[in-house]
Scaffold this motif. Structure first.
Motif, PDB file in Angstrom:
ATOM      1  N   ALA A 238       4.494  16.278  -1.286  1.00 36.92           N
ATOM      2  CA  ALA A 238       5.114  17.220  -0.179  1.00 36.92           C
ATOM      3  C   ALA A 238       4.505  16.179   1.211  1.00 36.92           C
ATOM      4  N   ALA A 239       3.607  15.819   1.262  1.00 35.65           N
ATOM      5  CA  ALA A 239       3.387  15.253   3.113  1.00 35.65           C
ATOM      6  C   ALA A 239       3.759  13.393   2.701  1.00 35.65           C
ATOM      7  N   VAL A 240       4.467  12.858   1.726  1.00 31.76           N
ATOM      8  CA  VAL A 240       4.679  11.558   1.637  1.00 31.76           C
ATOM      9  C   VAL A 240       6.008  11.836   1.823  1.00 31.76           C
TER      10      VAL A 240
ATOM     11  N   THR B  21       7.895  14.042   3.199  1.00 34.00           N
ATOM     12  CA  THR B  21       7.581  14.665   4.767  1.00 34.00           C
ATOM     13  C   THR B  21       7.959  12.989   6.225  1.00 34.00           C
ATOM     14  N   THR B  22       6.414  12.572   5.489  1.00 33.33           N
ATOM     15  CA  THR B  22       6.447  11.108   6.198  1.00 33.33           C
ATOM     16  C   THR B  22       7.889   9.919   5.825  1.00 33.33           C
TER      17      THR B  22
ATOM     18  N   LEU C 281       0.722  -1.516   0.436  1.00 33.67           N
ATOM     19  CA  LEU C 281      -0.298  -0.024   0.040  1.00 33.67           C
ATOM     20  C   LEU C 281       0.997   1.257  -0.157  1.00 33.67           C
ATOM     21  N   TRP C 282       2.343   1.462   0.730  1.00 31.92           N
ATOM     22  CA  TRP C 282       2.475   2.345   0.571  1.00 31.92           C
ATOM     23  C   TRP C 282       3.533   2.706  -0.025  1.00 31.92           C
TER      24      TRP C 282
ATOM     25  N   HIS D   8       0.871  19.221  -2.529  1.00 32.69           N
ATOM     26  CA  HIS D   8       0.726  18.668  -1.123  1.00 32.69           C
ATOM     27  C   HIS D   8       0.687  17.213  -0.785  1.00 32.69           C
ATOM     28  N   ALA D   9       0.279  16.296  -1.786  1.00 34.87           N
ATOM     29  CA  ALA D   9       0.071  15.100  -1.655  1.00 34.87           C
ATOM     30  C   ALA D   9       1.302  14.678  -1.654  1.00 34.87           C
TER      31      ALA D   9
ATOM     32  N   GLU E  17       2.586   2.136  -3.742  1.00 43.93           N
ATOM     33  CA  GLU E  17       1.514   2.191  -4.500  1.00 43.93           C
ATOM     34  C   GLU E  17       1.192   3.823  -3.421  1.00 43.93           C
ATOM     35  N   LEU E  18       1.078   4.372  -2.464  1.00 39.86           N
ATOM     36  CA  LEU E  18       0.583   5.699  -1.871  1.00 39.86           C
ATOM     37  C   LEU E  18       1.973   6.541  -2.720  1.00 39.86           C
TER      38      LEU E  18
ATOM     39  N   LEU F 281       1.330   6.815  -6.977  1.00 44.38           N
ATOM     40  CA  LEU F 281       0.213   8.257  -6.805  1.00 44.38           C
ATOM     41  C   LEU F 281       0.720   9.239  -6.706  1.00 44.38           C
ATOM     42  N   THR F 282       1.094   9.959  -5.480  1.00 40.11           N
ATOM     43  CA  THR F 282       1.390  10.774  -5.591  1.00 40.11           C
ATOM     44  C   THR F 282       3.132  11.594  -5.975  1.00 40.11           C
TER      45      THR F 282
END
Lengths: 384, 317
Positions: B260-262, B264-265, B243-244, B257-258, B246-247, B250-251
Motif C-alpha cells: 500500500a505504501a508503494v 501510494t507513493t 532500487l525503486w 502495508h508495504a 526492486e522495492l 518486493l512489495t
C-alpha cells in the motif's frame, strides 16, 4: 435502516435540479455531468450556468463562451446506442445580456428602453448591483422552463457566501431598487436635464444633503443616477412579479436541490453552515454529491498502521540509499493515510448531519483533468 | 529583477480555495523576518491571519500578529463609512443617507462604492508615516514598509482593482474623480504595487491564472510580480530506478502495508508529474518568477507552517 434513494431517481423525478454548494467544490462540473447523465438516459436536458471562468465550456469540450443555448454533440460518446432520443444543451448565462433582455421586455416604450440601455449607471449596475446575477439566473431559468423545450434543467448556482442568497437576493435587489427610488429619488415626468430638475426632494434637509452629495460626486453623477432611476422605476413591477413566480416554482415539487460538498476538513464548517441555512429557509436537500474524494488506499479503515517503516518495509544494513528510499515511501504513506482518515471523518460527520433522506454519492478525485465530454463521462458511474 | 519586498503594496489574488490567505500570511512573515514592518490587509472580513496566529480579532482598526507583523481586516461597509464620513464632513449626514438599508446597497451597486472604498482604504494605509503624518506627500519613515493585500476571490478581486478606473469613467470631474485617480495611479505604479497570483497545481486554476494575468497586464495595467503554485505534491528523493523497481517487486509479493505504501507513493508521483507539467506551462506562458509551496500536512495552519512557507520566498529576490 431506510435505504437512500438513488441519485438518478431523484433527478428523473424532477424538472429542475438546483446544484448548490460553497465555492470551489466543483459545482459546475457536477452540474454538467448530471445533465449529461440525464441526456444519456433519454431526457431533453439543459445545463445552465453563470460562470465567468468558462468552466462549463471547458468541461463540455467547447471553446469560447456560450452566450446562447448550444447543443452538445453526444454522438461521440454514445456510439453503442445512437438511436436514443435524449439530447443535451448547454448555456452559459451572460448576466449583462439577460439584464438587457429584461429591460427590453418590461420597458413600456422604446424611449424608456433606450434611455436605460445607454445610461452609464445602468451599464454599471447591471454588472455590480448585489443580487443581479442571482436575479438574472432566475429570470433565465423561468424563461427556459416555460419554453417547455426541456424535460430537465440543471441549474448551476452562482458562487455565493450565503446558502440562501440564491433564493433571497433577487427580491432583495428589487426591494432595494424600488425603495431607493421611491423614498429618495422621485423622478418628475418628462425630461431629465439636470440633477435637481430630475428629482423631487422631500424637505429642506434632503435638498441640503443632495447639494453636499453633489459637491462630492459632481453634478453629472447625480443627474445620471436620477435619469437611470426614473426610467428604471417603470420596470420594477414586472420584475417583481417574475421574481415571485420563480420563487414559487423553486419551492414547488418540480424542483430538487442537490448539494455538492468537499470532503476536505477545511470545508466542513462551511458546508455545515450552508446546510443549516438551507434548512432554515425550508429548502430540503434531495441529493448530496461528495466531490473529489481521495481514492481509497489499500486497507482503508485499518487503524493498526505500524509507526516505523522497518516493521513493514525491510531495511538493509549499510545500504543508505535503500533505507532513505524506504523511509520516504513510508512517510508519504503516513501522510496520505492521515489525509484520508481526516476525509473519512468529514464524510461521517456529513452523513450524520444529512441523515438517510437525500441520495448520496461520492465522486473520487480524478488523476486527469475533466476537459471534454469523454473525461466528463468518466464521472457518470459515480453519480449512479 | 526587483525584489518582491521592494514593493509598497503586494496584492495576493487567486480563485477561491487556493490558499490566498496562507500565501499572504507567508509573504507578510517573510517581510517581517527580513527586518521590514509588514501589514496584512484582509479584504474578506474573515480574520484568517488572527486565527493562524491564535490572536484576538484585529478588526478594522488593525492589530499586531507578531514582531513587525500587523494585520487589519477591511470590511467593505467599514471602508465606505470611513470614506463618506470624511468626504461628506458630517457623520449625521452619513447616518441619514447610508445607514438606510435600501440606499446603501443601491449606492454601492450603482457607483461601485464598496469596491472603490476597500481598495481606497489600502491607499490610506500606504499613506501613514510613523510620525502620524498622513497623505500622499507626507514625509518620514512609513508606518509599514510593505502592505500585503489578501484580496477577494478572482472575479471580485479584479472588480475591486477595476473600480478606480470605472469611477473615473463615470464621474470625469470632482472630488470622487480625483480620489479615484490617486488610487488608480497607486495600484498601477510600477515602483509601488504588484500582484502575486496564487494557484493550485490543477488544470482549471492554472488556466484561470493565465487569464487573470492577461487581464491585469492588458486591461488594468497592473504588473504581476509572480505566481505561487500552492500545495505542490512532494517530490521524490533521488533513488536509482533500479532500487525503486526492486522495492516495487518486493512489495508486490509481500502485499499489506508495504504494498500500500508503494502504491501510494506511485500515485503521489503521478500527481507530482502532473503538477510539474502545469508549472512548466506557467513558466512558458508568463515571464515572471513561479514559486512552489509544498502541500502542508497540518490543519489548521499555524505560525510554524507559515514560517516554513515564508522561508521559500527567500528564493524570490
Amino acid at each position: 435502516m431506510r435505504a437512500r434513494p438513488p441519485l438518478p431517481d431523484v433527478i428523473d423525478a424532477h424538472k429542475i435540479i438546483v446544484v448548490c454548494g460553497t465555492g470551489g467544490v466543483g459545482k459546475t462540473t457536477i452540474s454538467a455531468a448530471l445533465a449529461l447523465g440525464a441526456a444519456l438516459r433519454g431526457k431533453r436536458a439543459l445545463v445552465l450556468t453563470i460562470d465567468p471562468a468558462k468552466r462549463l465550456a471547458n468541461a463540455l469540450g467547447i471553446d469560447g463562451r456560450l452566450n446562447e443555448i448550444t447543443p452538445i454533440d453526444l454522438d461521440a460518446i454514445r456510439h453503442d446506442e445512437p438511436k436514443k432520443t435524449g439530447h443535451l444543451d448547454a448555456m452559459m448565462l451572460d448576466s449583462k445580456r439577460t439584464w438587457d433582455e429584461v429591460v427590453c421586455r418590461f420597458s413600456q416604450d422604446e424611449e424608456t428602453r433606450d434611455r436605460i440601455l445607454t445610461n452609464a449607471y445602468y451599464q454599471r449596475a447591471a454588472g455590480t448591483l448585489a443580487g443581479s446575477q442571482e436575479y438574472m439566473a432566475m429570470e433565465k431559468l423561468l424563461q427556459v422552463h416555460q419554453s417547455g423545450d426541456y424535460d430537465l434543467i440543471v441549474l448551476d448556482t452562482p458562487p455565493t457566501r450565503n446558502a440562501l442568497d440564491f433564493l433571497e437576493a433577487p427580491s432583495r435587489m428589487i426591494a432595494v431598487l424600488q425603495e431607493g427610488i421611491l423614498r429618495w429619488l422621485i423622478p418628475r415626468e418628462g425630461r431629465f436635464s439636470s440633477a435637481r430638475a430630475g428629482i423631487i426632494l422631500f424637505g429642506k434637509g434632503q435638498q441640503a444633503l443632495f447639494r453636499l452629495f453633489e459637491r462630492f460626486t459632481g453634478a453629472e453623477v447625480l443627474s445620471g443616477i436620477a435619469e437611470f432611476m426614473g426610467a428604471f422605476a417603470q420596470l420594477l413591477d414586472g420584475m417583481r412579479s417574475r421574481a415571485s413566480d420563480v420563487l414559487n416554482l423553486l419551492r414547488s415539487d418540480q424542483v430538487a436541490f442537490v448539494l455538492v460538498a468537499s470532503p476536505r476538513r477545511l470545508a466542513l464548517a462551511e458546508t455545515s453552515h450552508f446546510h443549516e441555512r438551507l434548512s432554515e429557509g425550508g429548502v430540503a436537500v434531495r441529493g448530496l454529491v461528495i466531490n473529489r474524494v481521495r481514492p481509497p488506499l489499500a486497507l482503508r479503515g485499518h487503524a493498526d498502521v505500524p509507526e516505523a517503516a522497518s516493521e513493514a518495509l525491510p531495511k538493509r544494513i549499510d545500504d543508505l540509499e535503500w533505507n532513505a528510499m524506504v523511509d520516504e515511501v513510508w512517510t508519504t504513506y503516513q501522510h496520505e493515510r492521515a489525509r484520508q482518515l481526516a476525509e473519512a471523518q468529514v464524510t461521517e460527520e456529513l452523513e450524520r448531519q444529512f441523515g438517510r433522506g437525500p441520495a448520496w454519492v461520492e465522486v473520487p478525485e480524478k488523476e486527469a483533468a475533466i476537459h471534454n465530454l469523454e473525461t466528463l463521462t468518466m464521472l457518470l458511474p459515480h453519480l449512479q | 529583477m526587483r525584489s518582491l519586498l521592494d514593493n509598497r503594496i503586494l496584492i495576493v489574488l487567486g480563485k477561491g480555495g487556493v490558499g490566498k490567505s496562507v500565501v499572504a500570511g507567508a509573504i507578510g512573515l517573510h517581510a517581517a523576518t527580513s527586518g521590514r514592518k509588514a501589514l496584512i490587509a484582509e479584504m474578506n472580513g474573515q480574520e484568517t491571519q488572527a486565527a493562524i496566529w491564535s490572536r484576538p480579532h484585529v478588526g478594522y482598526e488593525g492589530g499586531p500578529l507578531s514582531d513587525r507583523l500587523d494585520a487589519v481586516s477591511i470590511t467593505p461597509s467599514g471602508a465606505v463609512e470611513e470614506y463618506l464620513v470624511r468626504a461628506l464632513k458630517f457623520r449625521a449626514l452619513y447616518d441619514l443617507v447610508f445607514r438606510n438599508r435600501y440606499i446603501e446597497p443601491l449606492m454601492n451597486g450603482i457607483l461601485g462604492l464598496s469596491d472603490l472604498c476597500s481598495i481606497g482604504k489600502v491607499m490610506d494605509l500606504e499613506w501613514h508615516r510613523t510620525s502620524g503624518a498622513f497623505g500622499p506627500d507626507a514625509e518620514g519613515p512609513y508606518r509599514h514598509d510593505l502592505i500585503v493585500v489578501d484580496a477577494p476571490a478572482t472575479g471580485h478581486g479584479l472588480a475591486m482593482l477595476r473600480a478606480p478606473q470605472a469611477m473615473m469613467d463615470i464621474t470625469r470631474v470632482g472630488p470622487l474623480f480625483q480620489n479615484s485617480r490617486l488610487i488608480r495611479d497607486l495600484i498601477c505604479s510600477e515602483d509601488k504595487c504588484s500582484v502575486v497570483l496564487v494557484t493550485l497545481p490543477e488544470e482549471l486554476p492554472v488556466m484561470e491564472t493565465l487569464e487573470t494575468a492577461t487581464v491585469l497586464r492588458e486591461q488594468l495595467n497592473i504588473q504581476v510580480a509572480g505566481v505561487i503554485v500552492n500545495a505542490m505534491p512532494p517530490e521524490d528523493g533521488d533513488w536509482s530506478p533500479a532500487l525503486w523497481d526492486e522495492l516495487q517487486q518486493l512489495t508486490a509479493a509481500t502485499g499489506g502495508h508495504a504494498r500500500a505504501a508503494v502504491d501510494t507513493t506511485l500515485r503521489v508521483q503521478r500527481r507530482r508529474e502532473r503538477a510539474e507539467h502545469l508549472v512548466e506551462d506557467l513558466q512558458q506562458k508568463l515571464a515572471v518568477p513561479i514559486l512552489e509551496f509544498p502541500e502542508l500536512n497540518d490543519h489548521p495552519i499555524g505560525p510554524q507552517s507559515l514560517l516554513q512557507l515564508s522561508s521559500r520566498l527567500k528564493a524570490w529576490t
